[in-house]
Scaffold this motif. Structure first.
Motif, PDB file in Angstrom:
ATOM      1  N   LEU A   1     -31.860 112.251  37.640  1.00 54.63           N
ATOM      2  CA  LEU A   1     -33.211 112.725  38.038  1.00 54.63           C
ATOM      3  C   LEU A   1     -33.950 111.416  38.094  1.00 54.63           C
ATOM      4  CD1 LEU A   1     -35.122 115.323  37.701  1.00 54.63           C
ATOM      5  CD2 LEU A   1     -35.351 114.795  35.213  1.00 54.63           C
ATOM      6  N   PRO A   2     -34.862 111.132  39.177  1.00 53.94           N
ATOM      7  CA  PRO A   2     -35.722 109.936  39.250  1.00 53.94           C
ATOM      8  C   PRO A   2     -36.455 109.495  37.906  1.00 53.94           C
ATOM      9  CG  PRO A   2     -35.908 111.006  40.978  1.00 53.94           C
ATOM     10  CD  PRO A   2     -35.065 111.834  40.265  1.00 53.94           C
ATOM     11  N   GLY A   3     -36.643 108.430  37.561  1.00 55.39           N
ATOM     12  CA  GLY A   3     -37.584 108.201  36.572  1.00 55.39           C
ATOM     13  C   GLY A   3     -36.964 108.109  35.195  1.00 55.39           C
ATOM     14  N   ILE A   4     -37.758 108.083  34.030  1.00 58.54           N
ATOM     15  CA  ILE A   4     -37.306 107.890  32.614  1.00 58.54           C
ATOM     16  C   ILE A   4     -37.703 109.357  31.905  1.00 58.54           C
ATOM     17  CG2 ILE A   4     -37.635 106.638  30.486  1.00 58.54           C
ATOM     18  CD1 ILE A   4     -38.189 104.499  31.865  1.00 58.54           C
ATOM     19  N   ALA A   5     -36.922 109.948  31.395  1.00 57.05           N
ATOM     20  CA  ALA A   5     -37.018 111.180  30.551  1.00 57.05           C
ATOM     21  C   ALA A   5     -36.170 110.931  29.262  1.00 57.05           C
ATOM     22  CB  ALA A   5     -36.293 112.152  31.591  1.00 57.05           C
ATOM     23  N   GLU A   6     -36.714 111.834  28.273  1.00 56.50           N
ATOM     24  CA  GLU A   6     -36.224 112.072  27.148  1.00 56.50           C
ATOM     25  C   GLU A   6     -35.943 113.367  26.706  1.00 56.50           C
ATOM     26  OE1 GLU A   6     -37.399 109.856  22.940  1.00 56.50           O
ATOM     27  OE2 GLU A   6     -38.541 111.568  23.007  1.00 56.50           O
TER      28      GLU A   6
ATOM     29  N   GLY B   1     -29.134 120.905  37.186  1.00 57.75           N
ATOM     30  CA  GLY B   1     -30.312 120.336  37.254  1.00 57.75           C
ATOM     31  C   GLY B   1     -31.681 120.763  37.822  1.00 57.75           C
ATOM     32  N   LYS B   2     -31.273 122.179  38.349  1.00 63.37           N
ATOM     33  CA  LYS B   2     -32.563 122.859  38.864  1.00 63.37           C
ATOM     34  C   LYS B   2     -33.780 123.146  37.842  1.00 63.37           C
ATOM     35  CE  LYS B   2     -29.698 125.326  42.395  1.00 63.37           C
ATOM     36  NZ  LYS B   2     -29.346 126.288  42.915  1.00 63.37           N
ATOM     37  N   THR B   3     -34.779 122.997  38.575  1.00 56.76           N
ATOM     38  CA  THR B   3     -36.000 123.243  37.820  1.00 56.76           C
ATOM     39  C   THR B   3     -36.078 124.608  37.370  1.00 56.76           C
ATOM     40  OG1 THR B   3     -37.074 121.210  39.030  1.00 56.76           O
ATOM     41  CG2 THR B   3     -38.619 122.769  37.528  1.00 56.76           C
ATOM     42  N   VAL B   4     -36.457 124.920  36.077  1.00 56.54           N
ATOM     43  CA  VAL B   4     -36.793 126.086  35.625  1.00 56.54           C
ATOM     44  C   VAL B   4     -38.326 126.310  35.438  1.00 56.54           C
ATOM     45  CG1 VAL B   4     -36.514 127.819  33.551  1.00 56.54           C
ATOM     46  CG2 VAL B   4     -34.700 126.213  34.046  1.00 56.54           C
TER      47      VAL B   4
END
Length: 455
Positions: free
Chosen positions: A186-191, A219-222
């Motif tokens: 996933l692009p960017g930063i995530a926690e 990784g599909k968006t829910v």
């Protein structure tokens, strides 16, 4: 003004903010503990734990500081507290306000587990090496080079890690714990804020942060929930954040941040969303979480702030509905020089004055109660010193420890009791905590699985 313990402000540089008077949030799990004499328990004094502790596969893993200021990943047998193995650890790209990263402990589905942590790079090389090791033996399973990262996290059956966090190419990758192969990115930063075997809820860190759920398989968006949709425009994560989930809801707290140039304060408050579809359940804007505290998903205690920046009293909220269950008026708050203290059941609010008489209020009625004989749990140390870490940006603090105090005298009790479960949380009946000397404690008292103060 009393500041929260420095390690409670999550992302960088903004301990300033929640100075917001210290105090404590409340969480409503009951349960202190008569514990150790009645339940399996241990205490390991051979570690100086400075991070949270993660569990899985019959082990407990933490980041410990050595006497020379270097870090190491230490893994203990969960049943006995016996040290199984240790390896040098490091941080590259971690922001001081986030605290020292913990190892990620991930079960691999075959009765085994791996502990994933950052090892120092070989001499002369930059960055670090993400290493997965067999949880019980410490045998290396796989590695992945890292230039900068906030550290690994468990996300369901996988390992999630944001890498290249200092670069415009930052991304979060989801790795198979068995061999380190990438499942998706996933692009960017995530926690990671919550996960189960099929889904993960992430906080995507950006100028307009988003809470979103994705399927772990691909990784599909829910669902997606912009934080500003919940709390309003002007959110700035520099002040810190905290999330917790219980049942079918996730509760988020965004702390305020005052811009040093403009002197304007960012949008802040609490909100609850459904894990299934991201629908907002309730919102409590313009309240600050107080410290010490439990996880936001348990009976939070907050302090409202008006448009002029004036603080109100203290309110206990129902984490299910966000409604006020009880409150203390601003006139009842006893001046300054106090720290909040709570009993195991979180049914009272104590104002602790060190070496002096404090005061106690019933949280359900808001009425004062006798201070004689009253005790409460508060920070063992109110002026913590930064960790003397070798070769690391200054400003990191260890995970805070709680001690029990006599509120009538303001003196620390010589107590062998475990801190309350609203602080420790529980995983499969085990509760783990750090004492003020860095020693690691555990008790298996059957407390239902729930998040604690540090998630």
């Amino acid at each position: 003004m009393i500041r929260p313990h420095p390690n409670h402000v999550k992302p960088a540089l903004a301990l300033a903010v929640t100075a917001l008077l210290a105090g404590g949030a409340l969480t409503g799990c009951s349960g202190g503990d008569k514990a150790a004499k009645e339940h399996p328990a241990w205490h390991n004094t051979q570690v100086n734990a400075v991070s949270r502790t993660t569990t899985g596969g019959g082990v407990a893993a933490t980041t410990s500081m050595r006497p020379d200021g270097s870090l190491e990943t230490v893994v203990l047998d969960l049943a006995t507290g016996r040290r199984l193995w240790a390896h040098p650890a490091t941080m590259v790209g971690r922001l001081p306000g986030m605290g020292v990263q913990a190892p990620a402990t991930v079960e691999t589905g075959d009765g085994q587990a791996v502990v994933v942590a950052l090892d120092p790079a070989a001499s002369g090389h930059k960055g670090a090496i993400l290493v997965a090791r067999d949880a019980r033996t410490g045998r290396q399973r796989w590695t992945r080079p890292m230039r900068s990262t906030f550290g690994p996290q468990r996300c369901g059956p996988y390992v999630c890690v944001s890498e290249d966090t200092a670069l415009s190419t930052a991304r979060m990758v989801v790795l198979d714990p068995r061999d380190g192969s990438m499942k998706w990115r996933l692009p960017g930063i995530a926690e990671v804020e919550w996960s189960d075997s099929a889904k993960v809820v992430l906080l995507r860190l950006a100028s307009h942060p988003v809470l979103e759920a994705r399927t772990l398989k691909d990784g599909k968006t829910v669902w997606q929930l912009p934080i500003e949709q919940a709390l309003g425009p002007g959110v700035d994560l520099s002040g810190g954040w905290a999330f917790g989930a219980t049942g079918d809801k996730i509760v988020g707290y965004i702390a305020p941040y005052t811009n040093p140039q403009t002197k304007e304060t960012s949008t802040f408050g609490l909100f609850s969303a459904r894990l299934a579809d991201g629908t907002i359940d309730w919102i409590r804007p313009s309240v600050v979480r107080v410290y010490p505290s439990g996880n936001p998903a348990y009976a939070p205690v907050v302090r409202p702030v008006d448009e002029q920046g004036q603080y109100g009293g203290f309110a206990r909220l129902d984490a299910e509905t966000g409604r006020v269950l009880g409150q203390i008026t601003p006139a009842q708050v006893p001046g300054s020089g106090w720290w909040l203290a709570f009993p195991p059941e979180m049914n009272k609010l104590g104002f602790l004055k060190r070496d002096a008489t404090g005061s106690v209020f019933d949280l359900s009625t808001g009425e004062p109660t006798p201070v004689s004989g009253a005790t409460g749990w508060s920070f063992c140390v109110t002026d913590p010193k930064p960790l003397p870490l070798r070769g690391v940006t200054p400003g990191f603090y260890s995970i805070a420890a709680l001690c029990e105090f006599d509120l009538a005298t303001g003196k620390r009790k010589d107590s062998s009791s475990a801190p309350p479960s609203w602080f420790t949380g529980s995983q499969d009946g085990w509760r783990l905590w750090r004492d003020d000397k860095g020693g690691l404690h555990a008790v298996n008292d059957g407390t239902p699985t729930a998040p604690g103060m540090y998630g």
